[in-house]
Scaffold this active site. Structure first.
Site, PDB file in Angstrom:
ATOM      1  CB  CYS A   1      -0.942   0.014   1.203  1.00 12.39           C
ATOM      2  SG  CYS A   1      -0.094  -0.021   2.798  1.00 12.39           S
TER       3      CYS A   1
ATOM      4  CG  ASP B   1       0.242   3.187   4.404  1.00  9.84           C
ATOM      5  OD1 ASP B   1       0.077   3.952   3.449  1.00  9.84           O
ATOM      6  OD2 ASP B   1      -0.685   2.739   5.103  1.00  9.84           O
TER       7      ASP B   1
ATOM      8  CB  CYS C   1      -4.320   5.443   5.376  1.00 11.50           C
ATOM      9  SG  CYS C   1      -4.186   4.000   6.460  1.00 11.50           S
TER      10      CYS C   1
ATOM     11  CB  CYS D   1      -3.869   0.358   8.584  1.00 14.40           C
ATOM     12  SG  CYS D   1      -4.630   0.588   6.958  1.00 14.40           S
TER      13      CYS D   1
END
Length: 322
Positions: free
Chosen positions: A54, A56, A81, A131
């Site tokens: 992703c 991140d 995020c 996450c």
């Protein structure tokens, strides 16, 4: 700022107020320097971790008292995020005051649980659970740097999903904690199986040691066995350990036999369980109360008990009175 201002659409209600607050107002955001470490009398540790899936990334800062291995201060910087920011902020806070070894035991599930507003309500939607994994991984990275060891010596050996770096323990935990029943639910909670899909079932482009379908089937069977020990195994009862056989028999006696006998002032106790030839299981019983010494015990009561056990557990059970 309210979480409605931070998260649009219908999903916003699935985020806790704690997550929304830390998205907008992280408590532990920022850098730590060598000068701060010297002032606090500790060692500065800086670790980086990223998620290729992703994009991140996170950088974790620790100041550690080398005499006690205690983390005196922790901060972070992150590109990612809002959920990743909230999770990493909480993770950094959870590290403070712990030894490095204690911090290394913090999991992404611990972080998510700390972000909940209510004990039984998840802090984030299941599809955002992944996450928090990066927060877990960066602790391992910081620990390896502090200990001056390769991170592979600290990582979980049983990685099920290489893409999302999800461990066997994490998958087993989320199935149990959330009573999951499908592979799709596992993927929602952990992101395992979302990307290359090789870990879902055999036949993918990469062979895996573990597959989600097999893990789910095994853990669901364990859950059902724990909830309904009398249904532990009908076809393979003779293959159970003696301890599990006893638990299953006692459960059937408690639910189906003892209440019936108690109405006439009687009772029954389990004395012994033995495996004999041809897969047969000999169950030794001792009568109590009105059943003890009753002329009908040798035939009628024994037949009732034996038939009940055979119907609920296995037709290979043979009852005897001692």
């Amino acid at each position: 700022m309210a979480k409605t201002d931070l998260i649009g659409g219908e999903l916003w209600e699935q985020y806790s107020e704690k997550v929304a607050d830390r998205m907008n107002n992280p408590r532990n955001f920022g850098e730590l320097t060598e000068a701060e470490a010297q002032k606090l009398g500790g060692r500065l540790v800086i670790a980086n971790e990223g998620a290729e899936s992703c994009g991140d990334t996170v950088r974790l800062y620790w100041i550690v008292d080398e005499k006690t291995d205690t983390i005196k201060k922790a901060t972070f910087k992150s590109f990612g995020c809002g959920t990743a920011i909230a999770a990493t902020d909480m993770m950094a806070e959870m590290c403070v005051g712990k030894t490095v070894d204690e911090a290394a035991k913090i999991t992404n599930l611990d972080v998510e649980h700390a972000l909940r507003d209510e004990e039984d309500k998840a802090a984030v939607p299941p599809q955002k659970m992944h996450c928090s994994v990066m927060a877990y991984e960066v602790i391992k990275r910081a620990t390896s740097i502090y200990r001056n060891v390769d991170i592979s010596t600290l990582e979980e050996a049983d990685i099920v999903c290489e893409c999302a770096r999800v461990t066997l323990q994490t998958i087993e935990d989320v199935i149990r904690i959330n009573d999951l029943k499908t592979v799709e639910e596992i993927s929602d909670y952990t992101k395992a199986g979302v990307f290359c899909k090789s870990c879902i079932q055999p036949g993918g482009h990469e062979k895996r040691k573990y597959y989600l379908v097999d893990i789910l089937a095994r853990v669901r069977a364990e859950i059902e066995s724990e909830r309904h020990p009398e249904k532990a195994l009908v076809d393979d009862f003779s293959k159970l350990s003696v301890v599990k056989q006893i638990k299953a028999i006692e459960a059937v006696l408690d639910e189906h036999v003892r209440p019936a006998l108690a109405r006439d002032g009687g009772g029954v106790e389990l004395e012994d369980v033995q495996s004999v030839e041809d897969g047969l299981v000999k169950v030794s019983l001792c009568y109590q109360g009105a059943c003890k010494g009753c002329a009908g015990s040798a035939a009628g009561t024994l037949t009732f008990v034996e038939q009940t056990l055979r119907m609920k557990l296995s037709d290979k059970i043979r009852g005897v009175v001692v």
